[in-house]
Structure formats: structure tokens, C-alpha cells
Design a protein around this motif. Structure first.
Motif, PDB file in Angstrom:
ATOM      1  N   MET A 114       0.822  -1.215   0.000  1.00 13.21           N
ATOM      2  CA  MET A 114       0.000   0.000   0.000  1.00 13.21           C
ATOM      3  C   MET A 114       0.854   1.263   0.000  1.00 13.21           C
ATOM      4  O   MET A 114       0.482   2.256  -0.628  1.00 13.21           O
ATOM      5  N   SER A 115       1.989   1.204   0.669  1.00 17.31           N
ATOM      6  CA  SER A 115       2.847   2.398   0.691  1.00 17.31           C
ATOM      7  C   SER A 115       3.377   2.718  -0.709  1.00 17.31           C
ATOM      8  O   SER A 115       3.537   3.886  -1.065  1.00 17.31           O
ATOM      9  N   GLY A 116       3.621   1.680  -1.505  1.00 10.62           N
ATOM     10  CA  GLY A 116       4.029   1.909  -2.895  1.00 10.62           C
ATOM     11  C   GLY A 116       2.929   2.577  -3.687  1.00 10.62           C
ATOM     12  O   GLY A 116       3.177   3.506  -4.459  1.00 10.62           O
ATOM     13  N   CYS A 117       1.699   2.134  -3.472  1.00  8.33           N
ATOM     14  CA  CYS A 117       0.551   2.756  -4.146  1.00  8.33           C
ATOM     15  C   CYS A 117       0.382   4.195  -3.669  1.00  8.33           C
ATOM     16  O   CYS A 117       0.081   5.098  -4.468  1.00  8.33           O
ATOM     17  N   ALA A 118       0.569   4.423  -2.376  1.00 11.79           N
ATOM     18  CA  ALA A 118       0.404   5.763  -1.812  1.00 11.79           C
ATOM     19  C   ALA A 118       1.416   6.742  -2.390  1.00 11.79           C
ATOM     20  O   ALA A 118       1.088   7.913  -2.618  1.00 11.79           O
ATOM     21  N   SER A 174      -7.074   0.622  -2.254  1.00 11.57           N
ATOM     22  CA  SER A 174      -8.362  -0.015  -1.966  1.00 11.57           C
ATOM     23  C   SER A 174      -8.298  -1.522  -2.212  1.00 11.57           C
ATOM     24  O   SER A 174      -8.802  -2.319  -1.415  1.00 11.57           O
ATOM     25  N   ARG A 175      -7.652  -1.913  -3.321  1.00 11.13           N
ATOM     26  CA  ARG A 175      -7.518  -3.355  -3.618  1.00 11.13           C
ATOM     27  C   ARG A 175      -6.695  -4.059  -2.530  1.00 11.13           C
ATOM     28  O   ARG A 175      -7.035  -5.167  -2.112  1.00 11.13           O
ATOM     29  N   CYS A 176      -5.628  -3.408  -2.077  1.00  8.80           N
ATOM     30  CA  CYS A 176      -4.799  -4.005  -1.018  1.00  8.80           C
ATOM     31  C   CYS A 176      -5.593  -4.149   0.278  1.00  8.80           C
ATOM     32  O   CYS A 176      -5.506  -5.180   0.946  1.00  8.80           O
ATOM     33  N   LEU A 177      -6.362  -3.119   0.627  1.00  7.85           N
ATOM     34  CA  LEU A 177      -7.180  -3.201   1.845  1.00  7.85           C
ATOM     35  C   LEU A 177      -8.213  -4.320   1.737  1.00  7.85           C
ATOM     36  O   LEU A 177      -8.428  -5.072   2.692  1.00  7.85           O
ATOM     37  N   SER A 178      -8.833  -4.446   0.570  1.00  6.00           N
ATOM     38  CA  SER A 178      -9.817  -5.516   0.366  1.00  6.00           C
ATOM     39  C   SER A 178      -9.163  -6.884   0.472  1.00  6.00           C
ATOM     40  O   SER A 178      -9.703  -7.808   1.092  1.00  6.00           O
ATOM     41  N   SER A 179      -7.993  -7.013  -0.132  1.00  4.93           N
ATOM     42  CA  SER A 179      -7.260  -8.277  -0.080  1.00  4.93           C
ATOM     43  C   SER A 179      -6.827  -8.590   1.352  1.00  4.93           C
ATOM     44  O   SER A 179      -6.851  -9.750   1.775  1.00  4.93           O
ATOM     45  N   MET A 180      -6.452  -7.545   2.098  1.00  2.40           N
ATOM     46  CA  MET A 180      -6.043  -7.733   3.489  1.00  2.40           C
ATOM     47  C   MET A 180      -7.206  -8.302   4.303  1.00  2.40           C
ATOM     48  O   MET A 180      -7.026  -9.295   5.024  1.00  2.40           O
ATOM     49  N   THR A 181      -8.375  -7.710   4.170  1.00  2.09           N
ATOM     50  CA  THR A 181      -9.512  -8.194   4.951  1.00  2.09           C
ATOM     51  C   THR A 181      -9.965  -9.571   4.456  1.00  2.09           C
ATOM     52  O   THR A 181     -10.392 -10.398   5.261  1.00  2.09           O
ATOM     53  N   ALA A 182      -9.841  -9.839   3.150  1.00  2.00           N
ATOM     54  CA  ALA A 182     -10.160 -11.169   2.624  1.00  2.00           C
ATOM     55  C   ALA A 182      -9.209 -12.223   3.182  1.00  2.00           C
ATOM     56  O   ALA A 182      -9.560 -13.396   3.289  1.00  2.00           O
ATOM     57  N   SER A 183      -7.998 -11.788   3.541  1.00  3.08           N
ATOM     58  CA  SER A 183      -7.006 -12.689   4.144  1.00  3.08           C
ATOM     59  C   SER A 183      -7.184 -12.802   5.652  1.00  3.08           C
ATOM     60  O   SER A 183      -6.328 -13.342   6.346  1.00  3.08           O
ATOM     61  N   ARG A 184      -8.291 -12.234   6.133  1.00  8.42           N
ATOM     62  CA  ARG A 184      -8.633 -12.271   7.563  1.00  8.42           C
ATOM     63  C   ARG A 184      -7.636 -11.527   8.436  1.00  8.42           C
ATOM     64  O   ARG A 184      -7.342 -11.933   9.560  1.00  8.42           O
TER      65      ARG A 184
END
Length: 121
Positions: free
Chosen positions: A75-79, A88-98
Motif C-alpha cells: 500500500m505504501s508503494g501505491c500511496a 483499496s484493492r490491497c485493503l480488500s485483499s487484506m480483509t479477505a485474508s482475515r
């Protein structure tokens, strides 16, 4: 190998870190979460967010469970480039990974979205 990947990453040598990492894979060694995160972070700091996210995706595909630091690095690279969609995709993937985003995750997301002009997130 993990120490070599980390050393290259800390020295700002993302391509060299990737070469060492790929050598590890060719030798059929299983990289650790730390090795993947170091490589992801190296590309993120080099301003090459697409490769940072690609390596995060490869980590997931290899069934190596990322930790919050792995996602934060991508996410820092995207930022850095104001890529709010990537964040947003990283955050979604993070929560999908529990995994639950931490305060660092949210700060990266806020910084990246405001840098990219996406104040709505």
C-alpha cells in the motif's frame, strides 16, 4: 537468502533483491513472509508499486500468508504515486485474508488518497 534479499532491499537495490529472491525460488526454497515483505517493500520504496503489488499477489498465490506489514508495504508503494484504487484493492485483499488493518494501514490509505486527490477514498 532471506538476509540477502533484506540487505538488497535496505540498500535500495530492488532489482538485485528480486534476483536473489528468484534464485531462491529456482532452488525450490520456500521464501518466508519476511523475504516476501522485504521484496515488496523494496519495490514500493523504489516507486515501482505495480511490482510491489504483483509480488504481494504472487505471495498469496504461493500460499504464503502475508501479515499486515506485507500489505502495508504494498500500500505504501501505491500511496507514493497516489494510486487510491491500488490502496483499496490491497485493503480488500487484506480483509479477505482475515487480517485487520492497523493504524499504519489507515494512515497509508489516507495519505495515498489525499496525494492522489481522492479525498472521498
Amino acid at each position: 537468502f532471506s538476509r540477502a534479499v533484506d540487505a538488497c532491499a535496505k540498500a535500495g537495490q530492488a532489482d538485485q533483491a528480486e534476483a536473489v529472491f528468484e534464485d531462491m525460488l529456482r532452488r525450490r526454497l520456500r521464501p518466508s513472509v519476511i523475504s516476501y515483505t522485504s521484496l515488496i517493500d523494496a519495490f514500493a520504496k523504489a516507486g515501482r508499486s505495480a511490482l510491489a503489488v504483483e509480488w504481494l499477489e504472487r505471495m498469496l498465490a504461493a500460499t504464503v500468508q502475508p501479515d499486515v506489514a506485507s500489505f502495508n508495504a504494498a500500500m505504501s508503494g501505491c500511496a507514493r504515486i497516489g494510486d487510491s484504487a491500488g490502496i483499496s484493492r490491497c485493503l480488500s485483499s487484506m480483509t479477505a485474508s482475515r487480517l485487520a488493518p492497523d493504524i499504519v494501514s489507515y494512515n497509508i490509505a489516507i495519505d495515498g488518497c489525499t496525494q492522489g486527490g481522492d479525498v472521498a477514498g
